[in-house]
Design a protein around this motif. Sequence first.
Motif, PDB file in Angstrom:
ATOM      1  N   LEU A 188      31.344   7.055 -64.471  1.00 57.48           N
ATOM      2  CA  LEU A 188      31.403   6.113 -63.354  1.00 57.48           C
ATOM      3  C   LEU A 188      32.035   4.989 -63.492  1.00 57.48           C
ATOM      4  N   GLY A 189      32.114   4.492 -64.938  1.00 61.88           N
ATOM      5  CA  GLY A 189      32.654   3.147 -65.125  1.00 61.88           C
ATOM      6  C   GLY A 189      34.133   3.287 -65.121  1.00 61.88           C
ATOM      7  N   VAL A 190      34.554   4.580 -65.644  1.00 63.78           N
ATOM      8  CA  VAL A 190      35.841   5.054 -65.507  1.00 63.78           C
ATOM      9  C   VAL A 190      36.520   4.973 -64.243  1.00 63.78           C
ATOM     10  N   SER A 191      35.808   5.603 -63.237  1.00 64.10           N
ATOM     11  CA  SER A 191      36.045   5.559 -61.806  1.00 64.10           C
ATOM     12  C   SER A 191      36.314   4.452 -61.428  1.00 64.10           C
ATOM     13  N   LEU A 192      35.139   3.452 -61.569  1.00 63.36           N
ATOM     14  CA  LEU A 192      35.324   2.056 -61.192  1.00 63.36           C
ATOM     15  C   LEU A 192      36.425   1.281 -61.443  1.00 63.36           C
ATOM     16  N   LEU A 193      36.755   1.441 -62.762  1.00 72.76           N
ATOM     17  CA  LEU A 193      37.982   0.655 -63.195  1.00 72.76           C
ATOM     18  C   LEU A 193      39.277   0.822 -62.714  1.00 72.76           C
ATOM     19  N   ARG A 194      39.511   2.452 -62.507  1.00 72.51           N
ATOM     20  CA  ARG A 194      40.534   2.683 -61.780  1.00 72.51           C
ATOM     21  C   ARG A 194      40.571   2.248 -60.501  1.00 72.51           C
TER      22      ARG A 194
ATOM     23  N   ALA B  26      39.063  -0.372 -59.120  1.00 70.05           N
ATOM     24  CA  ALA B  26      39.257  -1.951 -59.213  1.00 70.05           C
ATOM     25  C   ALA B  26      40.715  -2.113 -59.378  1.00 70.05           C
ATOM     26  N   SER B  27      41.246  -1.676 -60.401  1.00 72.28           N
ATOM     27  CA  SER B  27      42.597  -1.965 -60.942  1.00 72.28           C
ATOM     28  C   SER B  27      43.773  -1.574 -59.885  1.00 72.28           C
ATOM     29  N   GLY B  28      43.514  -0.385 -59.234  1.00 75.33           N
ATOM     30  CA  GLY B  28      44.529   0.066 -58.149  1.00 75.33           C
ATOM     31  C   GLY B  28      44.359  -0.727 -56.972  1.00 75.33           C
ATOM     32  N   LEU B  29      43.013  -1.127 -56.483  1.00 78.59           N
ATOM     33  CA  LEU B  29      43.073  -2.111 -55.524  1.00 78.59           C
ATOM     34  C   LEU B  29      43.423  -3.354 -55.779  1.00 78.59           C
ATOM     35  N   ALA B  30      43.265  -3.933 -56.973  1.00 80.32           N
ATOM     36  CA  ALA B  30      43.706  -5.266 -57.133  1.00 80.32           C
ATOM     37  C   ALA B  30      45.344  -5.242 -57.221  1.00 80.32           C
TER      38      ALA B  30
ATOM     39  N   GLU C 259      46.140   7.014 -67.428  1.00 78.44           N
ATOM     40  CA  GLU C 259      45.526   6.092 -66.510  1.00 78.44           C
ATOM     41  C   GLU C 259      46.686   5.708 -65.456  1.00 78.44           C
ATOM     42  N   LEU C 260      47.934   5.559 -65.980  1.00 78.47           N
ATOM     43  CA  LEU C 260      48.710   4.957 -65.023  1.00 78.47           C
ATOM     44  C   LEU C 260      49.078   5.646 -63.629  1.00 78.47           C
ATOM     45  N   PRO C 261      49.272   7.076 -63.724  1.00 82.30           N
ATOM     46  CA  PRO C 261      49.478   7.626 -62.477  1.00 82.30           C
ATOM     47  C   PRO C 261      48.429   7.585 -61.319  1.00 82.30           C
ATOM     48  N   LYS C 262      47.247   7.605 -62.026  1.00 83.22           N
ATOM     49  CA  LYS C 262      45.916   7.393 -61.101  1.00 83.22           C
ATOM     50  C   LYS C 262      45.841   5.922 -60.548  1.00 83.22           C
ATOM     51  N   VAL C 263      46.076   4.990 -61.307  1.00 83.42           N
ATOM     52  CA  VAL C 263      45.936   3.497 -60.756  1.00 83.42           C
ATOM     53  C   VAL C 263      46.987   3.419 -59.874  1.00 83.42           C
ATOM     54  N   LEU C 264      48.229   4.022 -59.935  1.00 83.78           N
ATOM     55  CA  LEU C 264      49.445   3.633 -59.062  1.00 83.78           C
ATOM     56  C   LEU C 264      49.121   4.553 -57.776  1.00 83.78           C
ATOM     57  N   LEU C 265      48.615   5.607 -57.871  1.00 87.75           N
ATOM     58  CA  LEU C 265      48.076   6.267 -56.696  1.00 87.75           C
ATOM     59  C   LEU C 265      47.431   5.674 -55.755  1.00 87.75           C
ATOM     60  N   VAL C 266      46.333   5.078 -56.311  1.00 91.21           N
ATOM     61  CA  VAL C 266      45.258   4.113 -55.699  1.00 91.21           C
ATOM     62  C   VAL C 266      45.887   3.049 -55.159  1.00 91.21           C
ATOM     63  N   ALA C 267      46.664   2.286 -56.012  1.00 95.10           N
ATOM     64  CA  ALA C 267      47.478   1.253 -55.355  1.00 95.10           C
ATOM     65  C   ALA C 267      48.466   1.443 -54.240  1.00 95.10           C
TER      66      ALA C 267
END
Lengths: 246, 302
Positions: B99-105, B107-111, B161-169
């Motif tokens: 859950l922590g990992v998912s939340l961080l992804r 949150a960073s993507g959203l930010a 982590e980068l592609p996941k965060v970027l996809l969310v973003a």
Amino acid sequence: MTETLSHNKETYQNTSQPAVRVRGLSRRFGNNPPVLHGLDLTIAPGEFVALLGHSGSGKSTLLRTLAGLDPVTEGEVSTPDEISVVFQESRLLPWKTVWENVALAQQSATRAQATRLLDEVGLAHRQDAWPLTLSGGEAQRAALARALIREPAFLMLDEPFAALDALTRLRMQALVATLWQRHHSAVLLVTHDVDEALTLADRAIVLDKGRIRLDMPIPLERPRRHADPVFERLRTQLLEELGVHT
Amino acid sequence: MSGASFHNAPPLLPRDKASLAAPPAHPRHQKTGTRGPIHRIRWSVLPALGRYASPVILVLLWQAACSTGLISTRLFASPLQILATGWGLAQDGTLQANLGVSLLRAASGLALALATGISLALIAALSRIGENVIDAPIQILRTLPVLALAPLFILWFGIGELPKVLLVALGATFPVYLNLHKGIRAIDPKLLEMAHTIGLSRWQRIRNVILPGALPDLLVGTRLAVSIAWLMLVVAEQINASSGIGHMMMDAQDFLRTDIIFVGLAIYGLLGLISDQGVRILERRALVWRQPSAQGRGQNHD
């Protein structure tokens, strides 16, 4: 009409340092007839001038030009640095409280200053209110306070009471008279209301098709009584110039 | 104090319409005060019970079907099983870690999406050049299904982590940009004129007029962005991940653990619900000026 214009020039020459000076101002949109046509106008410091005219006579364009909202394309316009405008709608920012709206108009304004101005317009008790909760009259009081906190040398009022009910309008006129005597700004009041012009102004100007049709001093003591025969006479004259025959 | 100063005001400054109109406001408040609760009990609590009754009955039927063997528990874990598994996963810390990992992804993507969307919208809405340079490409890009970019993102940015965060973003940027852009364009030009006549600088106009005026639309965009962020995260975590709720679910698929998959689903659902509520609360706080009833801050009408 040429007489009126030359009369204006004389006024201009006789006044040493006018607050507002307009020379040969013309404004034209596209190929339509000009909205303003070689307009000359001088307002002395502390003078209260009412500007009347039909819709489309160029009143709004003149006021917007003086307020710096429309560019000067032909002619000359000089106004003081400190100007304020009160519009027909209060134009308060709905996301700022009343006092924050007032304070915003003066860079260094403190809350105390805003409160003092709101007290002057009789609105200190609503200083923490959101603008959307104000009545029309209250909102215009706040707009007046915002205009005055700038300590303007020239105050423009663009049909500020047109949207208010008759009783509120009378009270607001009395308030403006009091504030004007206290702040000594030059005032240009754009209005449709002949009685309002005669109650408040030193001079009434009738604009017609972009030219000044009448520039009439109002030599009456204040406070003014509508029953005064001179008031009646000037009223009839103004209405006739506006094309209303009584 | 404010009341006293008002009474000291000269009688030349009479009360206007508002003061006259104020008294009727009180009976109106009283009315909602005294008659409200009865209304609420009769018209909102009972239907609310009715609304929840149906899902509760469905869950009970589901449990009954599993217990009686009507449904294979290998394909469809029973509610009790899911609860037990969820509890177990929480006990050994698996759930919290993922859950922590998912939340961080998320949150960073959203930010990142908020920062990008807000900057782009400001530039596009406030300058003609910005409009030409930014708006057209974004309008074209937004018609692409962003999820289809996942393979490309893995090739470009690897499997970290980068592609996941970027996809969310990327997915979440569009609603932020589009709504804020629309909000800025819709600001009453009369207010901007007023700002001009009181001599506000460009930056002061942005801060005092444009941003607060467009805030309602920005918040709508943010709410959409939050839901899209979860959607993007689910896909990103299921395609390629070694941790996160999505990974936990994909792992469970290999071992036919439908109970764990259902736990993951429930977590995603809860996260979506909670974050949406969060933005709603933010909306109510930030837009308090829009609700004339919430005037609060000590006024007196009389």
